[in-house]
Design a protein around this motif. Structure first.
Motif, PDB file in Angstrom:
ATOM      1  N   ASN A 126     -14.222   8.340  -4.785  1.00  0.00           N
ATOM      2  CA  ASN A 126     -13.034   9.137  -4.801  1.00  0.00           C
ATOM      3  C   ASN A 126     -12.809   9.920  -3.622  1.00  0.00           C
ATOM      4  O   ASN A 126     -12.297  10.908  -3.657  1.00  0.00           O
ATOM      5  CB  ASN A 126     -12.941   9.689  -5.983  1.00  0.00           C
ATOM      6  N   SER A 127     -13.657   9.484  -2.399  1.00  0.00           N
ATOM      7  CA  SER A 127     -13.377  10.457  -1.098  1.00  0.00           C
ATOM      8  C   SER A 127     -12.822   9.564  -0.022  1.00  0.00           C
ATOM      9  O   SER A 127     -12.958   8.432   0.034  1.00  0.00           O
ATOM     10  CB  SER A 127     -14.893  11.038  -0.940  1.00  0.00           C
ATOM     11  N   ALA A 128     -12.173  10.255   0.912  1.00  0.00           N
ATOM     12  CA  ALA A 128     -11.724   9.468   2.246  1.00  0.00           C
ATOM     13  C   ALA A 128     -12.672   9.963   3.168  1.00  0.00           C
ATOM     14  O   ALA A 128     -13.577  10.899   3.096  1.00  0.00           O
ATOM     15  CB  ALA A 128     -10.394  10.445   2.331  1.00  0.00           C
ATOM     16  N   GLU A 140      -9.264   8.857  -2.416  1.00  0.00           N
ATOM     17  CA  GLU A 140      -8.195   9.766  -2.454  1.00  0.00           C
ATOM     18  C   GLU A 140      -7.709   9.948  -0.768  1.00  0.00           C
ATOM     19  O   GLU A 140      -8.483   9.938  -0.193  1.00  0.00           O
ATOM     20  CB  GLU A 140      -8.508  11.369  -2.758  1.00  0.00           C
ATOM     21  N   SER A 200      -3.748  15.221   1.765  1.00  0.00           N
ATOM     22  CA  SER A 200      -2.535  15.718   1.318  1.00  0.00           C
ATOM     23  C   SER A 200      -1.379  15.287   2.460  1.00  0.00           C
ATOM     24  O   SER A 200      -1.725  15.394   3.730  1.00  0.00           O
ATOM     25  CB  SER A 200      -2.278  17.076   0.687  1.00  0.00           C
ATOM     26  N   TYR A 248       3.469   7.460   3.200  1.00  0.00           N
ATOM     27  CA  TYR A 248       2.622   7.355   1.841  1.00  0.00           C
ATOM     28  C   TYR A 248       3.746   6.455   0.962  1.00  0.00           C
ATOM     29  O   TYR A 248       2.925   5.446   0.175  1.00  0.00           O
ATOM     30  CB  TYR A 248       2.241   8.621   1.476  1.00  0.00           C
ATOM     31  N   LEU A 252      -1.063   1.987  -2.165  1.00  0.00           N
ATOM     32  CA  LEU A 252      -1.427   3.260  -2.712  1.00  0.00           C
ATOM     33  C   LEU A 252      -0.846   3.328  -4.021  1.00  0.00           C
ATOM     34  O   LEU A 252       0.240   2.812  -4.188  1.00  0.00           O
ATOM     35  CB  LEU A 252      -0.825   4.354  -1.927  1.00  0.00           C
ATOM     36  N   ARG A 306       0.246   6.970  -6.959  1.00  0.00           N
ATOM     37  CA  ARG A 306       0.274   8.204  -6.958  1.00  0.00           C
ATOM     38  C   ARG A 306      -0.199   8.665  -8.317  1.00  0.00           C
ATOM     39  O   ARG A 306       0.202   8.060  -9.179  1.00  0.00           O
ATOM     40  CB  ARG A 306       1.850   8.842  -6.835  1.00  0.00           C
ATOM     41  N   ARG A 307      -1.155   9.582  -8.338  1.00  0.00           N
ATOM     42  CA  ARG A 307      -1.825  10.005  -9.608  1.00  0.00           C
ATOM     43  C   ARG A 307      -1.845  11.429  -9.662  1.00  0.00           C
ATOM     44  O   ARG A 307      -2.064  12.252  -8.794  1.00  0.00           O
ATOM     45  CB  ARG A 307      -3.416   9.740  -9.491  1.00  0.00           C
ATOM     46  N   LEU A 333      -4.110  14.344  -8.698  1.00  0.00           N
ATOM     47  CA  LEU A 333      -5.225  13.763  -7.531  1.00  0.00           C
ATOM     48  C   LEU A 333      -4.150  13.466  -6.174  1.00  0.00           C
ATOM     49  O   LEU A 333      -5.067  13.294  -5.115  1.00  0.00           O
ATOM     50  CB  LEU A 333      -5.613  12.429  -7.991  1.00  0.00           C
ATOM     51  N   GLY A 334      -3.157  13.378  -6.078  1.00  0.00           N
ATOM     52  CA  GLY A 334      -2.296  12.830  -4.969  1.00  0.00           C
ATOM     53  C   GLY A 334      -2.356  11.260  -4.693  1.00  0.00           C
ATOM     54  O   GLY A 334      -2.239  10.739  -5.867  1.00  0.00           O
ATOM     55  N   THR A 365      -3.969   7.931  -4.182  1.00  0.00           N
ATOM     56  CA  THR A 365      -4.956   7.201  -3.941  1.00  0.00           C
ATOM     57  C   THR A 365      -4.918   5.690  -3.798  1.00  0.00           C
ATOM     58  O   THR A 365      -3.850   5.056  -3.915  1.00  0.00           O
ATOM     59  CB  THR A 365      -5.773   7.346  -5.300  1.00  0.00           C
TER      60      THR A 365
END
Length: 137
Positions: free
Chosen positions: A4-6, A44, A47, A66, A75, A77-78, A81-82, A84
């Motif tokens: 879960n990291s960019a 993610e 933002s 996006y 992608l 939208r969660r 979480l923005g 993902t």
């Protein structure tokens, strides 16, 4: 890299002077990062506000990119979480032809090489040298 990291705070390398619109640069870079496995499913993205501030661009530009990626299914939208990377995206021959994502850059390179009168062999040698440099960093 955790799922879960960019990659870092902002994975984008935007060029406002390029002929390609900024929103399209974001779309193409996300497509490549996902196809290459750099952004795995569930990762993610930064933002809209963070990208806009870092690159001093209009937030609507980032939002448009996006939204296009969301409509393509790249992608999702969660809530909370923005944006993902959607499940089922990433490194696989079935989901995408990764070389096809290079087509716009290759077209531009070929055109510039022709305009400069540079041979195909010289271009290929320069490209190979550049890739070797990138690998060693």
């Amino acid at each position: 890299m955790p799922p879960n990291s960019a990659p870092g705070p902002d994975p984008f390398d935007l060029n406002p002077q390029a002929a390609t619109p900024l929103y399209r640069q974001i779309v193409e870079q996300v497509q490549r990062l996902v196809a290459g496995g750099v952004l795995p499913p569930g990762a993610e993205l930064p933002s809209v506000r963070a990208v806009a501030e870092r690159h001093a661009i209009n937030p609507m530009t980032v939002s448009k990119a996006y939204s296009l990626l969301e409509s393509e299914g790249v992608l999702e939208r969660r809530r909370g979480l923005g944006m993902t990377v959607a499940a089922g995206q990433g490194l696989s021959a079935e989901s995408t032809d990764r070389l096809a994502l290079l087509a716009p850059a290759l077209d531009a390179l070929a055109q510039q090489a022709r305009q400069l009168g540079i041979s195909a062999a010289a271009v290929l040698a320069a490209l190979e040298q550049k890739l070797d440099q990138e690998d060693s960093q």
